[in-house]
Design a protein around this motif. Structure first.
Motif, short mmCIF file in Angstrom:
data_model
loop_
_atom_site.label_atom_id
_atom_site.label_comp_id
_atom_site.label_asym_id
_atom_site.label_seq_id
_atom_site.Cartn_x
_atom_site.Cartn_y
_atom_site.Cartn_z
N ILE A 79 17.08 17.75 13.65
CA ILE A 79 17.63 19.09 13.48
C ILE A 79 16.75 19.93 12.56
O ILE A 79 16.49 21.10 12.81
N PHE A 80 16.26 19.30 11.50
CA PHE A 80 15.45 20.00 10.50
C PHE A 80 14.53 18.99 9.85
O PHE A 80 14.96 17.89 9.51
N ALA A 81 13.26 19.36 9.68
CA ALA A 81 12.30 18.45 9.06
C ALA A 81 11.46 19.20 8.03
O ALA A 81 10.24 19.12 8.03
N GLY A 82 12.13 19.97 7.17
CA GLY A 82 11.44 20.65 6.08
C GLY A 82 10.59 21.82 6.50
O GLY A 82 9.65 22.18 5.79
N GLU A 83 10.91 22.46 7.62
CA GLU A 83 10.07 23.52 8.16
C GLU A 83 10.06 24.81 7.36
O GLU A 83 9.25 25.68 7.61
N ARG A 84 11.00 24.97 6.44
CA ARG A 84 11.01 26.23 5.68
C ARG A 84 11.47 25.99 4.25
O ARG A 84 12.02 24.95 3.92
N GLU A 85 11.22 26.99 3.43
CA GLU A 85 11.59 26.95 2.02
C GLU A 85 12.98 27.56 1.83
O GLU A 85 13.49 28.24 2.71
N GLY A 86 13.55 27.37 0.67
CA GLY A 86 14.83 27.97 0.34
C GLY A 86 15.71 26.97 -0.36
O GLY A 86 15.32 25.84 -0.65
N THR A 87 16.95 27.39 -0.61
CA THR A 87 17.91 26.53 -1.29
C THR A 87 19.14 26.22 -0.45
O THR A 87 20.02 25.49 -0.89
N GLU A 88 19.19 26.79 0.76
CA GLU A 88 20.34 26.57 1.64
C GLU A 88 19.87 26.41 3.08
O GLU A 88 19.06 27.20 3.56
N LEU A 89 20.40 25.40 3.72
CA LEU A 89 20.19 25.23 5.15
C LEU A 89 21.51 25.58 5.82
O LEU A 89 22.50 24.87 5.66
N TRP A 90 21.54 26.72 6.52
CA TRP A 90 22.76 27.21 7.16
C TRP A 90 22.46 27.42 8.63
O TRP A 90 21.62 28.24 9.01
N LEU A 91 23.13 26.64 9.47
CA LEU A 91 23.04 26.79 10.92
C LEU A 91 24.43 27.11 11.41
O LEU A 91 25.40 26.45 11.03
N ASP A 92 24.53 28.11 12.27
CA ASP A 92 25.83 28.53 12.78
C ASP A 92 25.79 28.56 14.29
O ASP A 92 25.12 29.41 14.89
N ASP A 93 26.46 27.61 14.92
CA ASP A 93 26.56 27.56 16.37
C ASP A 93 25.18 27.39 17.02
O ASP A 93 24.89 27.98 18.05
N ALA A 94 24.31 26.59 16.40
CA ALA A 94 22.96 26.36 16.90
C ALA A 94 22.99 25.32 18.01
O ALA A 94 23.61 24.26 17.88
N VAL A 95 22.31 25.60 19.11
CA VAL A 95 22.24 24.68 20.24
C VAL A 95 21.35 23.49 19.84
O VAL A 95 20.24 23.67 19.39
N VAL A 96 21.87 22.29 20.04
CA VAL A 96 21.12 21.08 19.72
C VAL A 96 20.31 20.67 20.94
O VAL A 96 20.85 20.53 22.04
N ARG A 97 19.02 20.46 20.73
CA ARG A 97 18.12 19.98 21.78
C ARG A 97 17.70 18.56 21.45
O ARG A 97 17.64 18.18 20.29
N GLY A 98 17.40 17.77 22.47
CA GLY A 98 16.87 16.43 22.24
C GLY A 98 17.87 15.31 22.46
O GLY A 98 17.52 14.15 22.29
N LEU A 99 19.11 15.64 22.82
CA LEU A 99 20.08 14.59 23.15
C LEU A 99 20.22 14.55 24.67
O LEU A 99 20.35 15.59 25.31
N PRO A 100 20.21 13.36 25.26
CA PRO A 100 20.36 13.27 26.71
C PRO A 100 21.77 13.69 27.12
O PRO A 100 22.70 13.60 26.33
#
Length: 136
Positions: A79-100
């Motif tokens: 879902i997340f691998a440190g791609e951005r800086e900040g102090t909060e990881l907030w995902l709202d209704d994000a489509v998940v890719r990579g699950l069969p």
């Protein structure tokens, strides 16, 4: 990975459901075991067709975090691998890719958050899934 847009489908209401928890779970510092939060999905058809994620994680450096979602029969999506800086990881209704789309849906789903570097701890505040299912 996740995506934040997409078209909807017309299905009976019982084939889609939301599950969520607000664990307030600490993320241990620099620990490969991390923290795992589990959600039990139930009452759906047999397999997941569409999975959307809501997530709120606080950490002084979210770039230190690796977040994965384990679905039906153990397949894991990053879902997340440190791609951005900040102090909060907030995902709202994000489509998940990579699950069969052919694994069982009415099972425990596991969110794992690992702090990959030392020096700071964080907290998992909210973890939610909206799962759309179909018959296999």
């Amino acid at each position: 990975g996740v995506e934040s847009s997409g078209a909807g489908l017309c299905l009976p209401a019982w084939m889609r459901s939301r599950f969520y928890t607000e664990p307030g779970m600490p993320i241990p510092d620099n620990d490969p075991n991390g923290s795992t939060v589990e959600l039990q999905a139930f009452g759906l058809a047999t397999v997941a067709m569409d999975t959307r994620l809501t997530l709120l994680v606080s950490h002084p450096r979210i770039s230190d975090l690796r977040v994965t979602l384990q679905g039906g029969e153990g397949t894991e999506a990053v879902i997340f691998a440190g791609e951005r800086e900040g102090t909060e990881l907030w995902l709202d209704d994000a489509v998940v890719r990579g699950l069969p789309g052919d694994e069982s849906v009415n099972v425990p789903w596991r969110l794992k958050v690992v702090d990959t570097k030392g020096g700071a701890v964080g907290t998992i505040y909210r973890f939610g899934l909206e799962i759309t299912s179909r018959w296999d």
